[in-house]
Enzyme design. Sequence first.
Site, PDB file in Angstrom:
ATOM      1  N   LYS A 188      11.879 -10.685  12.111  1.00  0.00           N
ATOM      2  CA  LYS A 188      12.782 -11.785  12.464  1.00  0.00           C
ATOM      3  C   LYS A 188      12.806 -12.813  11.339  1.00  0.00           C
ATOM      4  CE  LYS A 188      12.542 -15.838  14.590  1.00  0.00           C
ATOM      5  NZ  LYS A 188      13.593 -16.577  13.884  1.00  0.00           N
ATOM      6  N   GLY A 194       4.685 -19.646   8.976  1.00  0.00           N
ATOM      7  CA  GLY A 194       5.467 -20.799   9.413  1.00  0.00           C
ATOM      8  C   GLY A 194       4.545 -21.972   9.657  1.00  0.00           C
ATOM      9  N   SER A 195       4.962 -22.845  10.541  1.00  0.00           N
ATOM     10  CA  SER A 195       4.210 -24.079  10.755  1.00  0.00           C
ATOM     11  C   SER A 195       2.970 -23.833  11.621  1.00  0.00           C
ATOM     12  CB  SER A 195       5.113 -25.104  11.431  1.00  0.00           C
ATOM     13  OG  SER A 195       5.540 -24.590  12.676  1.00  0.00           O
ATOM     14  N   THR A 196       2.018 -24.731  11.509  1.00  0.00           N
ATOM     15  CA  THR A 196       0.801 -24.647  12.315  1.00  0.00           C
ATOM     16  C   THR A 196       1.134 -24.808  13.799  1.00  0.00           C
ATOM     17  OG1 THR A 196      -0.561 -25.358  10.464  1.00  0.00           O
ATOM     18  CG2 THR A 196      -1.470 -25.732  12.658  1.00  0.00           C
ATOM     19  N   GLY A 221       2.406 -21.549  14.909  1.00  0.00           N
ATOM     20  CA  GLY A 221       1.292 -20.597  14.821  1.00  0.00           C
ATOM     21  C   GLY A 221       0.434 -20.609  16.084  1.00  0.00           C
ATOM     22  N   GLU A 258      -0.054 -17.299   8.464  1.00  0.00           N
ATOM     23  CA  GLU A 258       0.001 -18.081   7.214  1.00  0.00           C
ATOM     24  C   GLU A 258       0.710 -19.364   7.577  1.00  0.00           C
ATOM     25  OE1 GLU A 258      -1.296 -17.306   4.376  1.00  0.00           O
ATOM     26  OE2 GLU A 258      -1.350 -15.129   4.191  1.00  0.00           O
ATOM     27  N   CYS A 287       4.752 -24.167   1.081  1.00  0.00           N
ATOM     28  CA  CYS A 287       3.504 -24.451   1.795  1.00  0.00           C
ATOM     29  C   CYS A 287       2.374 -24.884   0.879  1.00  0.00           C
ATOM     30  CB  CYS A 287       3.090 -23.223   2.581  1.00  0.00           C
ATOM     31  SG  CYS A 287       2.978 -21.757   1.557  1.00  0.00           S
ATOM     32  N   GLU A 346       2.081 -32.594   7.091  1.00  0.00           N
ATOM     33  CA  GLU A 346       2.932 -31.826   6.181  1.00  0.00           C
ATOM     34  C   GLU A 346       4.378 -32.299   6.350  1.00  0.00           C
ATOM     35  OE1 GLU A 346       3.740 -27.665   7.091  1.00  0.00           O
ATOM     36  OE2 GLU A 346       3.322 -27.185   5.008  1.00  0.00           O
TER      37      GLU A 346
HETATM   38  P1  NAP Z   1       8.485 -22.707  11.819  1.00  0.00           P
HETATM   39  O1  NAP Z   1       9.356 -23.686  12.468  1.00  0.00           O
HETATM   40  O2  NAP Z   1       7.086 -22.578  12.281  1.00  0.00           O
HETATM   41  O3  NAP Z   1       9.229 -21.306  11.944  1.00  0.00           O
HETATM   42  C1  NAP Z   1       8.748 -20.112  11.384  1.00  0.00           C
HETATM   43  C2  NAP Z   1       9.361 -18.939  12.115  1.00  0.00           C
HETATM   44  O4  NAP Z   1       8.905 -18.926  13.464  1.00  0.00           O
HETATM   45  C3  NAP Z   1      10.875 -18.994  12.201  1.00  0.00           C
HETATM   46  O5  NAP Z   1      11.387 -17.676  12.111  1.00  0.00           O
HETATM   47  C4  NAP Z   1      11.073 -19.589  13.578  1.00  0.00           C
HETATM   48  O6  NAP Z   1      12.327 -19.350  14.126  1.00  0.00           O
HETATM   49  C5  NAP Z   1       9.996 -18.893  14.359  1.00  0.00           C
HETATM   50  N1  NAP Z   1       9.634 -19.553  15.606  1.00  0.00           N
HETATM   51  C6  NAP Z   1       9.831 -20.841  15.984  1.00  0.00           C
HETATM   52  N2  NAP Z   1       9.362 -21.052  17.228  1.00  0.00           N
HETATM   53  C7  NAP Z   1       8.856 -19.877  17.661  1.00  0.00           C
HETATM   54  C8  NAP Z   1       8.209 -19.443  18.865  1.00  0.00           C
HETATM   55  N3  NAP Z   1       7.989 -20.279  19.881  1.00  0.00           N
HETATM   56  N4  NAP Z   1       7.810 -18.155  18.955  1.00  0.00           N
HETATM   57  C9  NAP Z   1       8.002 -17.300  17.920  1.00  0.00           C
HETATM   58  N5  NAP Z   1       8.615 -17.634  16.780  1.00  0.00           N
HETATM   59  C10 NAP Z   1       9.025 -18.911  16.630  1.00  0.00           C
HETATM   60  O7  NAP Z   1       8.395 -22.941  10.264  1.00  0.00           O
HETATM   61  P2  NAP Z   1       9.590 -23.233   9.265  1.00  0.00           P
HETATM   62  O8  NAP Z   1      10.046 -24.630   9.496  1.00  0.00           O
HETATM   63  O9  NAP Z   1      10.582 -22.125   9.320  1.00  0.00           O
HETATM   64  O10 NAP Z   1       8.836 -23.108   7.861  1.00  0.00           O
HETATM   65  C11 NAP Z   1       8.091 -24.133   7.325  1.00  0.00           C
HETATM   66  C12 NAP Z   1       6.610 -23.952   7.622  1.00  0.00           C
HETATM   67  O11 NAP Z   1       6.159 -22.698   7.126  1.00  0.00           O
HETATM   68  C13 NAP Z   1       5.751 -24.983   6.921  1.00  0.00           C
HETATM   69  O12 NAP Z   1       4.774 -25.436   7.817  1.00  0.00           O
HETATM   70  C14 NAP Z   1       5.102 -24.194   5.797  1.00  0.00           C
HETATM   71  O13 NAP Z   1       3.894 -24.708   5.329  1.00  0.00           O
HETATM   72  C15 NAP Z   1       4.946 -22.854   6.408  1.00  0.00           C
HETATM   73  N6  NAP Z   1       4.809 -21.815   5.396  1.00  0.00           N
HETATM   74  C16 NAP Z   1       3.579 -21.258   5.193  1.00  0.00           C
HETATM   75  C17 NAP Z   1       3.408 -20.272   4.224  1.00  0.00           C
HETATM   76  C18 NAP Z   1       2.071 -19.648   3.981  1.00  0.00           C
HETATM   77  O14 NAP Z   1       2.029 -18.607   3.350  1.00  0.00           O
HETATM   78  N7  NAP Z   1       0.972 -20.235   4.461  1.00  0.00           N
HETATM   79  C19 NAP Z   1       4.503 -19.841   3.475  1.00  0.00           C
HETATM   80  C20 NAP Z   1       5.735 -20.424   3.704  1.00  0.00           C
HETATM   81  C21 NAP Z   1       5.875 -21.404   4.678  1.00  0.00           C
HETATM   82  P3  NAP Z   1      13.572 -20.331  13.813  1.00  0.00           P
HETATM   83  O15 NAP Z   1      13.152 -21.324  12.805  1.00  0.00           O
HETATM   84  O16 NAP Z   1      14.540 -19.388  13.344  1.00  0.00           O
HETATM   85  O17 NAP Z   1      13.910 -20.993  15.081  1.00  0.00           O
END
Ligand code: NAP
Length: 498
Positions: free
Chosen positions: A192, A245-247, A250, A268, A302, A401
């Site tokens: 996804k 994605g975000s903590t 996660g 991650e 990130c 963050e």
């Molecule tokens: P996010 O809001 O946590 O979303 C990540 C993914 O999870 C998206 O595909 C999102 O879908 C999906 N998602 C949201 N709610 C969900 C739920 N309840 N159940 C299952 N999936 C769900 O993060 P983002 O805003 O896209 O990305 C930014 C974050 O990613 C930052 O915190 C960044 O630090 C982190 N990041 C970490 C790394 C690493 O390697 N550690 C690398 C890159 C980014 P939708 O957004 O499509 O709704």
Amino acid sequence: MIQLPTGIQLQEKTLAFLAKTQHLFMGGEWTAPAEGQYFPTLNPANAEVLAEIPLATSPDIDQAVAAARHAFQNHWHPKIKPAKRSQLIHKLADLMQRDLPILMELETLDNGKPLNKAKYDVLGAINHFRYYAGWATKIEGTTIPVDGHKLVYTLREPLGVVGLIIPWNFPLMMAAWKLAPALACGNCCVLKPAEQTPLSALYLCNLIQEAGFPAGVVNVVTGPGVPTGEAISQHMDIDKVSFTGSTVVGRKIMTAAASSNLKKVSLELGGKSPNVIFADADLKAVSQSALWSSFYNTGQECTLGSRLYVERPVYEEFITKLKEQAEQLSIGNGLTNPDLGPVVSQKQLDRVLNYIQVGQNEGAELITGGERCTGALSDGYFLHPTIFGHTNDDLQVVQEEIFGPVVVVSPFDKPEEAISRANHTRYGLAAAVWTQDISKAHRFAQATQAGTVWINGYDLFDPAVPFGGHKESGIGAEMGRSAIDLYTQEKSVWVNLK
Ligand code: NAP
Ligand code: MG
């Protein structure tokens, strides 16, 4: 008709891809979503709708998982031998290389990033596939000496069906970080992409098909976190979820896994990484690096060094230079190759502007930036790179963050102070230290609570080097041999020789 900056043209294949109706990719077929819903993906440079994207709901996830399960049991592991898996992954990498200009354009249009940075991402994704293509033939068990007449050996087997949920900041690269090891290890995948940036993953499906992967080995479902991502994390027939994605999200993934089938989870997550500069560092190298480790990808990465700590004797000089460089960065539509593109969405723009307000309210010193770009850039989600000075590590802008072009900077006096302030965070993704003193550098590396530490550099990556978060930045490490552990399980086999 896509709005383009003057003098810019897109590849015909990019335009053709954007003009066609988008579908879900399941069991090797392009399928309309079960409930008939679609959502728009926008170009963050001008808020224009690029395409309508199918919104996958629970019945679609069931279908994608069933296709993946069927492929796993009948057409993939162990039927297709490791050498063939390796060949297929290499073939996919070849096709990505062939379609590099299209993938770059899709990434820039959907995410906003400069085209030359999108190129770096696509090449990085290709490298990742090639690296794991090499691993497919090298996944081995062990033999273990035990007491008595026994033979004990272990098998490393794929998990089965894996759900892969990724963010929008490096859409294709994040897909590659997960697909490449998952496929090399013999799993079938339900991917996804983020709702803001689904285009490159959908385009990749064409290449997966053309490369000759059996139907159902890779399935791509598009839609928001809820319901699409949630249906993956709660699914009873998915063996593992790998999430970036975000903590905050996660935690939800872990909860969903725990309350469904206890699927394996690797995470991650976010970061707020310290970048520590000692007065004896090569300041010329530091200032160029610090500019990019603060603002690369418009701050949406990130690992960025979003907390700068600078030893007091060089603090003023450093800040003056960083401010000057930040103010000179060009900002614009990614297709024109500026230094910085927009942030990804209105939501992200609002989030970052809100943090800027919070920073000012809590008394951080606004050194530069702090505003949305106006004039010709007012249709898109553009922000001026922002620097806050502070002396209080408990401020919200220092602890949380922000995920935008905002860096916080503070002076320090002693090495022990730098270490304790660097570790004063719930995150532990990365850290960097700049000094000519090798003992000081290695002491810092050992004392820092982070999955990756860079000495006299920043954001160095290679597919062969493990990357993962300590503390609340994640569970498990991707890349290198570590990802093989994430996408396989070990089986011990006992043979009684008596
Ligand atoms: P996010 O809001 O946590 O979303 C990540 C993914 O999870 C998206 O595909 C999102 O879908 C999906 N998602 C949201 N709610 C969900 C739920 N309840 N159940 C299952 N999936 C769900 O993060 P983002 O805003 O896209 O990305 C930014 C974050 O990613 C930052 O915190 C960044 O630090 C982190 N990041 C970490 C790394 C690493 O390697 N550690 C690398 C890159 C980014 P939708 O957004 O499509 O709704
Ligand atoms: Mg988009």
